[in-house]
Design a protein around this motif. Structure first.
Motif, PDB file in Angstrom:
ATOM      1  N   PRO A  84      65.670  62.208  23.940  1.00 43.82           N
ATOM      2  CA  PRO A  84      66.962  62.870  23.772  1.00 43.82           C
ATOM      3  C   PRO A  84      66.840  64.376  23.502  1.00 43.82           C
ATOM      4  O   PRO A  84      66.029  64.805  22.677  1.00 43.82           O
ATOM      5  N   THR A 129      70.553  62.941  37.758  1.00 48.67           N
ATOM      6  CA  THR A 129      71.510  62.257  36.871  1.00 48.67           C
ATOM      7  C   THR A 129      72.827  62.996  36.689  1.00 48.67           C
ATOM      8  O   THR A 129      73.771  62.421  36.155  1.00 48.67           O
ATOM      9  N   VAL A 134      68.455  65.078  28.507  1.00 42.75           N
ATOM     10  CA  VAL A 134      68.490  63.647  28.230  1.00 42.75           C
ATOM     11  C   VAL A 134      69.496  63.419  27.100  1.00 42.75           C
ATOM     12  O   VAL A 134      69.374  64.018  26.032  1.00 42.75           O
ATOM     13  N   GLU A 138      69.262  57.885  24.809  1.00 46.49           N
ATOM     14  CA  GLU A 138      68.766  57.572  26.153  1.00 46.49           C
ATOM     15  C   GLU A 138      67.351  58.133  26.322  1.00 46.49           C
ATOM     16  O   GLU A 138      66.915  59.008  25.564  1.00 46.49           O
ATOM     17  N   TYR A 139      66.639  57.624  27.330  1.00 46.55           N
ATOM     18  CA  TYR A 139      65.297  58.101  27.667  1.00 46.55           C
ATOM     19  C   TYR A 139      65.173  58.217  29.178  1.00 46.55           C
ATOM     20  O   TYR A 139      65.837  57.494  29.923  1.00 46.55           O
ATOM     21  N   PHE A 157      68.781  57.305  33.421  1.00 48.02           N
ATOM     22  CA  PHE A 157      68.303  57.099  32.054  1.00 48.02           C
ATOM     23  C   PHE A 157      68.303  55.619  31.691  1.00 48.02           C
ATOM     24  O   PHE A 157      69.032  54.830  32.290  1.00 48.02           O
ATOM     25  N   ILE A 158      67.501  55.280  30.675  1.00 49.38           N
ATOM     26  CA  ILE A 158      67.581  53.944  30.096  1.00 49.38           C
ATOM     27  C   ILE A 158      68.061  54.079  28.661  1.00 49.38           C
ATOM     28  O   ILE A 158      67.711  55.030  27.963  1.00 49.38           O
ATOM     29  N   ASP A 159      68.876  53.147  28.264  1.00 45.70           N
ATOM     30  CA  ASP A 159      69.449  53.149  26.924  1.00 45.70           C
ATOM     31  C   ASP A 159      68.409  52.688  25.912  1.00 45.70           C
ATOM     32  O   ASP A 159      67.689  51.723  26.154  1.00 45.70           O
ATOM     33  N   GLU A 160      68.347  53.383  24.788  1.00 43.23           N
ATOM     34  CA  GLU A 160      67.406  53.051  23.715  1.00 43.23           C
ATOM     35  C   GLU A 160      67.518  51.583  23.297  1.00 43.23           C
ATOM     36  O   GLU A 160      66.518  50.935  22.997  1.00 43.23           O
ATOM     37  N   THR A 162      68.089  49.024  25.070  1.00 41.59           N
ATOM     38  CA  THR A 162      67.532  48.070  26.034  1.00 41.59           C
ATOM     39  C   THR A 162      66.010  48.015  25.985  1.00 41.59           C
ATOM     40  O   THR A 162      65.419  47.119  26.586  1.00 41.59           O
TER      41      THR A 162
END
Length: 184
Positions: A84, A129, A134, A138-139, A157-160, A162
Motif C-alpha cells: 500500500p 490498474t 497501490v 491491497e497488494y 491488485f489483490i485484497d489483503e 484474500t
C-alpha cells in the motif's frame, strides 16, 4: 465390558483432540502447499512443497498464496512487488518503486537465460490498474517467471483479506530443503 467402553472412549477422545490440534494449527499457524505450474520458476518449481505461514505481516518481495482471482479453485503463488502506497513502474527490465530503482536478484537466472530480451515488459500501475499507487489494503503481485505468469499485470491488485499467508520454507524435495530468497 465396562473396560472395553472405557478404552473406546479414550481412543475417540484422543482422535478428537488430535483433529482439533490439526484444525487449529492449519487455520491459525501454518500448513503445507504444493506449487502447481511454472509462474515462479526458477525460485519455485512445479511439484515442490512449502510451508505456508498464515501469521505475520506481508512485506515487499514476500511470496504469498491466495485464491485465483478468476474464481477457479486454484491457489496462486506470487511475489509481492507493491505494498500500500507504492508507485510501481517497470522500464527496460528495471523495477522502480516510488521512483527508486530496486534490484530483483531472484530474476538473475531468468535474465541470464534470455540475454538482451525484456523479461518484464514495460508498464506502470496507471496503465494496468488506473491507479497511481497501490491502494490501502491491497497488494500488487508478479510471478518470478514473468513471460508466463498470470499475475497483477492481468488481474490488478489483490485484497489483503484474500491472502492465505506467506511462504519461504521449501520442504520437498528434501534435497532442496531450506529457506528460499524472499527479500532483497
Amino acid at each position: 465390558m465396562k473396560r472395553f467402553f472405557s478404552e473406546i472412549l479414550s481412543i475417540v477422545i484422543s482422535i478428537v483432540i488430535a483433529l482439533g490440534i490439526f484444525w487449529v494449527t492449519k487455520t491459525y499457524f501454518f500448513y503445507q502447499i504444493e506449487v502447481d505450474g511454472d509462474s515462479m520458476y526458477p525460485t519455485m518449481q512445479d511439484g515442490e512443497r512449502y510451508i505456508l505461514n498464515v501469521q505475520g505481516d506481508i512485506d515487499r518481495f514476500d511470496i504469498v498464496v491466495f485464491p485465483a482471482p478468476d474464481g477457479s479453485n486454484a491457489q496462486y503463488v506470487k511475489r509481492v512487488i507493491g505494498v500500500p502506497g507504492d508507485e510501481i513502474e517497470y522500464r527496460d527490465n528495471q523495477l522502480y518503486v516510488n521512483g527508486q530503482a530496486v534490484e530483483e536478484e531472484y530474476l538473475n537466472a531468468l535474465e541470464a537465460a534470455n540475454p538482451g530480451q525484456k523479461v518484464t515488459p514495460d508498464f506502470t500501475l496507471d496503465e494496468i490498474t488506473g491507479e497511481h499507487t497501490v491502494p490501502e489494503g491491497e497488494y500488487f503481485v508478479l510471478g518470478d517467471n514473468r513471460p508466463v505468469s498470470k499475475d497483477g499485470r492481468y488481474f490488478g491488485f489483490i485484497d489483503e483479506e484474500t491472502i492465505d499467508g506467506t511462504t519461504n520454507l521449501r520442504i520437498w524435495p528434501f534435497s532442496k530443503f531450506g529457506r528460499i530468497q524472499s527479500e532483497n
